[in-house]
Scaffold this motif. Structure first.
Motif, PDB file in Angstrom:
ATOM      1  N   PHE A 103      26.683 -15.201  20.270  1.00 47.29           N
ATOM      2  CA  PHE A 103      26.186 -14.521  21.607  1.00 47.29           C
ATOM      3  C   PHE A 103      25.547 -13.154  21.599  1.00 47.29           C
ATOM      4  N   VAL A 104      24.819 -13.059  22.517  1.00 47.94           N
ATOM      5  CA  VAL A 104      24.286 -11.531  23.135  1.00 47.94           C
ATOM      6  C   VAL A 104      25.280 -11.355  24.463  1.00 47.94           C
ATOM      7  N   PRO A 105      26.091 -10.139  24.394  1.00 46.40           N
ATOM      8  CA  PRO A 105      26.581 -10.143  25.698  1.00 46.40           C
ATOM      9  C   PRO A 105      25.631  -9.350  26.823  1.00 46.40           C
ATOM     10  N   ARG A 106      25.643 -10.167  28.034  1.00 44.86           N
ATOM     11  CA  ARG A 106      24.947  -9.532  29.168  1.00 44.86           C
ATOM     12  C   ARG A 106      25.674  -9.177  30.351  1.00 44.86           C
ATOM     13  N   GLY A 107      26.354  -8.339  30.544  1.00 46.25           N
ATOM     14  CA  GLY A 107      27.153  -7.862  31.666  1.00 46.25           C
ATOM     15  C   GLY A 107      28.313  -8.837  31.716  1.00 46.25           C
ATOM     16  N   THR A 108      28.365  -9.559  32.839  1.00 44.34           N
ATOM     17  CA  THR A 108      29.394 -10.488  33.206  1.00 44.34           C
ATOM     18  C   THR A 108      29.029 -11.776  32.427  1.00 44.34           C
ATOM     19  N   ASN A 109      27.941 -11.884  31.784  1.00 49.18           N
ATOM     20  CA  ASN A 109      27.408 -13.079  31.101  1.00 49.18           C
ATOM     21  C   ASN A 109      27.327 -13.069  29.785  1.00 49.18           C
ATOM     22  N   ALA A 110      27.200 -14.191  29.109  1.00 50.08           N
ATOM     23  CA  ALA A 110      26.884 -14.256  27.480  1.00 50.08           C
ATOM     24  C   ALA A 110      25.808 -15.226  27.304  1.00 50.08           C
ATOM     25  N   GLU A 111      24.986 -14.760  26.463  1.00 49.01           N
ATOM     26  CA  GLU A 111      23.736 -15.622  26.143  1.00 49.01           C
ATOM     27  C   GLU A 111      23.948 -16.166  24.622  1.00 49.01           C
ATOM     28  N   THR A 112      23.489 -17.336  24.662  1.00 46.73           N
ATOM     29  CA  THR A 112      23.804 -18.073  23.476  1.00 46.73           C
ATOM     30  C   THR A 112      22.420 -17.849  22.413  1.00 46.73           C
ATOM     31  N   ARG A 113      22.743 -17.523  21.076  1.00 43.35           N
ATOM     32  CA  ARG A 113      21.854 -17.250  20.417  1.00 43.35           C
ATOM     33  C   ARG A 113      21.218 -18.539  19.707  1.00 43.35           C
ATOM     34  N   TRP A 114      19.945 -18.691  19.701  1.00 41.49           N
ATOM     35  CA  TRP A 114      19.360 -19.987  19.145  1.00 41.49           C
ATOM     36  C   TRP A 114      19.510 -20.160  17.925  1.00 41.49           C
ATOM     37  N   GLU A 115      19.705 -19.171  17.002  1.00 41.76           N
ATOM     38  CA  GLU A 115      19.706 -19.407  15.774  1.00 41.76           C
ATOM     39  C   GLU A 115      21.103 -19.994  15.543  1.00 41.76           C
ATOM     40  N   ALA A 116      22.137 -19.767  16.241  1.00 42.76           N
ATOM     41  CA  ALA A 116      23.321 -20.571  16.428  1.00 42.76           C
ATOM     42  C   ALA A 116      23.606 -21.912  16.678  1.00 42.76           C
ATOM     43  N   LEU A 117      22.341 -22.373  17.054  1.00 41.30           N
ATOM     44  CA  LEU A 117      22.472 -23.916  17.593  1.00 41.30           C
ATOM     45  C   LEU A 117      21.898 -24.589  16.277  1.00 41.30           C
ATOM     46  N   ARG A 118      21.225 -23.996  15.577  1.00 44.14           N
ATOM     47  CA  ARG A 118      20.708 -24.614  14.212  1.00 44.14           C
ATOM     48  C   ARG A 118      21.768 -25.652  13.674  1.00 44.14           C
ATOM     49  N   ALA A 119      23.117 -24.998  13.550  1.00 45.93           N
ATOM     50  CA  ALA A 119      24.169 -25.773  12.821  1.00 45.93           C
ATOM     51  C   ALA A 119      24.621 -26.893  13.910  1.00 45.93           C
ATOM     52  N   THR A 120      24.278 -27.022  15.003  1.00 43.53           N
ATOM     53  CA  THR A 120      24.999 -27.724  15.883  1.00 43.53           C
ATOM     54  C   THR A 120      24.179 -29.414  15.980  1.00 43.53           C
ATOM     55  N   GLY A 121      24.616 -30.243  16.641  1.00 48.93           N
ATOM     56  CA  GLY A 121      24.050 -31.467  16.805  1.00 48.93           C
ATOM     57  C   GLY A 121      23.378 -31.456  18.226  1.00 48.93           C
TER      58      GLY A 121
END
Ligand SMILES: Nc1nc2c(c(=O)[nH]1)N[C@H]1C(S)=C(S)[C@@H](COP(=O)(O)O)O[C@H]1N2
Ligand SMILES: [Mo]
Length: 429
Positions: A78-96
């Motif tokens: 994740f990239v923290p963005r205040g009250t939010n958190a953004e998913t890193r696309w490179e982390a989705l590589r390992a997912t279905g």
């Protein structure tokens, strides 16, 4: 011994190897396990791999008071963005296909409220209900009442209307307000719940009802020193009756706290704000309704748009993303498989074209999923990088309704609905 952040599992859980493994990995994530000689990356990969496959109850929150998000936010994901958190696309590589709950982006106007299912009630009220002329005779449903209704399952993305907003600035030089997301404010999950239409009919929906407004149980949202009240946004009757869910499960697990436990609204294909989390009440109205979230926010303002703003935003635009970190490095002369995903709020994805030379030449990507309206299609291309140096990867998707991604997105002051082709920087070494 310090109190563990992860609650002890149900004894039965320990008989299931997958659940056991996952519980241990969660304990590790919370800092409760020792893993000498095992890299953090390896454990995170394992955690991602087990996430979609098992169904444990939502973990008890382990956050410090005042933290807006309950779940762990490892910087690899994740990239923290205040009250939010953004998913890193490179982390989705390992997912279905589905985004594991642990990796799903979080968009909170304030902070995740930790609610109890047994105390939760959904109240339906308003002039659009038969025999309920005001708020005086609301119709209520408890958590178990909802779970006893016919269940439906639907795979759909939730995507913030501001996803990709930062590219208005970095690619187009525009000044826009709002969270500077890259492309990680989107995820696809399998949602299970009941049709909002079923609940509305059981509550006595009248022929005069025109708007349906769910409202969250999170704190009031304060903007510019003024409280705008709790997060709420009207849905037109037609959409509310068409395909909207009151979801209580996400990828086979109870909704996680951050994603709306115990129940959230899920509005397929529409801007994320329509999918109200922690829903507590729904106003059913015979008169049109407005809220700050379909007037001040979530319309397009700016020189290219009407003075008073566009119509309220509904469907998301077409987007594509590579499952790569920004600035990823590739060795020259070695064949690579580049992977990514594309999606559209209007229809399923029909084709994706990729350029590995900054947009000079293009070729068609291989699609791994058929067109899935309201969700994404995965794709890949092979690439053998040539001369060392900087280059840009581009992907342009077209949906089955013929909508595609332009080179430049029409700007708007709040940076919504970015749809242009994103130039993804990489280096050949
Ligand atoms: N009650 C409530 N619902 C909400 C929000 C919120 O802050 N409060 N944020 C909205 C926005 S802007 C988005 S993009 C999605 C994000 O859903 P997620 O956090 O599950 O990814 O939830 C929507 N529903
Ligand atoms: Mo959003």
């Amino acid at each position: 011994m310090p109190a563990s952040a992860v609650p002890p599992p149900h004894p039965r859980t320990l008989l299931d190897e997958t659940a056991y493994d996952r519980h241990r990995l969660r304990q590790w994530l919370a800092g409760d396990a020792r893993a000498d000689g095992v890299s953090r990356r390896r454990l995170l990969t394992l955690l991602a791999a087990t996430a979609a496959a098992t169904a444990l109850p939502a973990p008890r929150p382990a956050r410090a008071a005042g933290t807006p998000i309950v779940k762990p936010l490892p910087p690899e994901w994740f990239v923290p963005r205040g009250t939010n958190a953004e998913t890193r696309w490179e982390a989705l590589r390992a997912t279905g296909y589905h985004t594991p709950n642990e990796l799903f982006f979080v968009r909170n106007h304030t902070a995740t409220p930790v609610l109890e299912a047994r105390d939760w009630r959904l109240r339906l009220w308003g002039s659009g209900l038969r025999g309920a002329p005001g708020a005086d005779r609301p119709v209520e449903f408890g958590y178990d009442d909802l779970r006893a209704l016919p269940a439906v399952t639907r795979t759909a993305f939730v995507e913030c209307a501001g996803n990709g907003r930062s590219y208005y600035t970095t690619q187009q030089g525009e000044t826009v307000t709002g969270t500077p997301w890259t492309l990680g404010a989107v995820g696809v999950a399998r949602w299970r719940g009941v049709l909002l239409a079923d609940v509305l009919r059981r509550a006595g929906l009248s022929a005069h009802a025109v708007d349906v407004q769910p409202r969250g149980l999170d704190a009031e949202y304060v903007s510019g020193g003024e409280s705008l009240g709790r997060v709420r946004r009207p849905l037109p009757r037609a959409k509310a009756l068409h395909d909207v869910l009151l979801a209580y499960e996400m990828n086979g697990e109870p909704l996680p706290y951050d994603h709306g436990f115990p129940v959230r609204v899920l509005v397929p294909s529409w801007v994320g704000i329509a999918s109200i989390k922690w829903v507590g009440d729904i106003e059913v109205s015979a008169q049109p309704l407005f809220s700050p979230w379909n007037t001040t926010f979530y319309r397009l303002f700016g020189p290219a748009h009407p003075e008073q703003g566009s119509a309220p935003l509904t469907r998301q635009t077409v987007k594509s993303a590579f499952e790569l970190a920004s600035g990823a490095a590739f060795p020259a002369g070695r064949e690579q498989v580049l992977r990514g995903r594309s999606w559209s709020g209007a229809a399923g994805i029909a084709r994706v074209d990729v350029s590995t030379d900054g947009g000079t030449t293009w070729r068609r990507a291989r699609l791994h999923d058929g067109p899935r309206p309201g969700a994404w299609s995965r794709w890949s291309v092979t690439w053998t990088p040539g001369t060392p140096g900087a280059t840009q990867l581009l992907a342009r998707a077209t949906d089955t309704s013929g909508r595609s991604q332009p080179d430049v997105a029409e700007p708007n002051t709040q940076g919504y609905l970015f749809d242009a082709v994103v130039r993804h920087p990489v280096t050949v070494v």
